[in-house]
Design a protein around this motif. Structure first.
Motif, PDB file in Angstrom:
ATOM      1  N   LEU A   1     -26.680 -29.858  12.710  1.00  0.00           N
ATOM      2  CA  LEU A   1     -26.456 -28.501  12.236  1.00  0.00           C
ATOM      3  C   LEU A   1     -24.967 -28.330  11.936  1.00  0.00           C
ATOM      4  O   LEU A   1     -24.125 -28.740  12.735  1.00  0.00           O
ATOM      5  N   PHE A   2     -24.643 -27.731  10.793  1.00  0.00           N
ATOM      6  CA  PHE A   2     -23.240 -27.455  10.512  1.00  0.00           C
ATOM      7  C   PHE A   2     -23.133 -26.325   9.507  1.00  0.00           C
ATOM      8  O   PHE A   2     -24.116 -25.906   8.896  1.00  0.00           O
ATOM      9  N   GLY A   3     -21.909 -25.832   9.324  1.00  0.00           N
ATOM     10  CA  GLY A   3     -21.669 -24.706   8.440  1.00  0.00           C
ATOM     11  C   GLY A   3     -21.261 -25.127   7.043  1.00  0.00           C
ATOM     12  O   GLY A   3     -21.045 -26.312   6.755  1.00  0.00           O
ATOM     13  N   PHE A   4     -21.119 -24.134   6.183  1.00  0.00           N
ATOM     14  CA  PHE A   4     -20.790 -24.396   4.788  1.00  0.00           C
ATOM     15  C   PHE A   4     -19.445 -25.081   4.618  1.00  0.00           C
ATOM     16  O   PHE A   4     -19.211 -25.781   3.635  1.00  0.00           O
ATOM     17  N   GLU A   5     -18.547 -24.895   5.604  1.00  0.00           N
ATOM     18  CA  GLU A   5     -17.197 -25.429   5.470  1.00  0.00           C
ATOM     19  C   GLU A   5     -17.143 -26.949   5.602  1.00  0.00           C
ATOM     20  O   GLU A   5     -16.123 -27.570   5.286  1.00  0.00           O
ATOM     21  N   VAL A   6     -18.233 -27.583   6.015  1.00  0.00           N
ATOM     22  CA  VAL A   6     -18.246 -29.035   6.197  1.00  0.00           C
ATOM     23  C   VAL A   6     -18.325 -29.763   4.858  1.00  0.00           C
ATOM     24  O   VAL A   6     -17.944 -30.933   4.754  1.00  0.00           O
TER      25      VAL A   6
END
Length: 225
Positions: free
Chosen positions: A166-171
């Protein structure tokens, strides 16, 4: 539902290798679910239940086109579909349609569809970096942001099938080539087997009032280009 044939052509065109495509309309009654799928409905609101049933209907149509018998597609603990052994797949939906793709020639697929509307301005900074927006060129910023969002969603789904991360858009940093119908998503942080600087290519198409994006990871040896 938007033009079925045009959608199927557009979705197939997102991938180098052959994929099977299924479509359904979430506003219409759907075939019954398998008991293994019904278990996932507990706690879902009615709209989400309709989307789930339409997604499974689209997925079974795609599996049938690929030569697989009708079978349950349970929801895993991480909420991702559990595809048959040897099959990669992805499901996406909007208010107006559900689309599923499957293939036995790749390790993972990511598919996203968005209604072709400009993104709410207050969401842009959450989805896109200043660098990404600086590359929008002549495309209106709010529409460009919707394209970036869809590309990131497709990449996220494809990698999640392999990593469960799971990760955010900034990755991700996405570079779009709208005129060529292509994009590249570069990892800014390490995720599973993906190192900083690794890039996944994808494609984007505009069809039937929607933006659709697709990503495939890992062609299997001996199974096509």
């Amino acid at each position: 539902m938007p033009d079925r044939a045009a959608l199927q052509r557009a979705v197939r065109g997102l991938f180098d290798g052959p994929v099977a495509v299924g479509l359904s309309d979430p506003s219409m009654p759907q075939p019954g679910l398998f008991p293994e799928e019904e278990a996932a409905l507990a706690g879902m609101v009615p709209d989400r239940r309709r989307e789930f049933a339409a997604g499974r209907a689209a997925a079974r149509l795609a599996l049938a086109e690929a030569g697989h018998a009708a079978q349950p597609i349970p929801m895993q603990d991480n909420r991702a579909p559990l595809w048959p052994p040897g099959v990669a797949g992805s499901i996406t939906h909007t208010r107006r349609l559900c689309i599923a793709v499957v293939s036995d020639r790749v390790r993972a697929l990511g598919l996203d569809a968005e209604e072709d509307h400009p993104m709410d301005e207050e969401m842009i900074s959450t989805i896109c970096s200043e660098m990404e927006i600086s590359r929008s060129g002549s495309i209106p910023e709010q529409r460009f942001a919707t394209m970036i969002f869809s590309a990131k969603e497709a990449v996220y789904k494809a990698q999640f099938a392999l990593t469960g991360a799971l990760f955010g858009f900034e990755v991700l940093d996405v570079t779009l080539e709208p005129d060529a119908g292509r994009f590249a998503a570069r990892f800014l942080q390490p995720v599973g087997p993906f190192a900083v600087g690794d890039s996944l290519p994808g494609r984007i198409a505009e069809v039937a009032g929607h933006l659709v994006t697709g990503v495939a990871i890992g062609q299997r040896p001996g199974k096509g280009a």
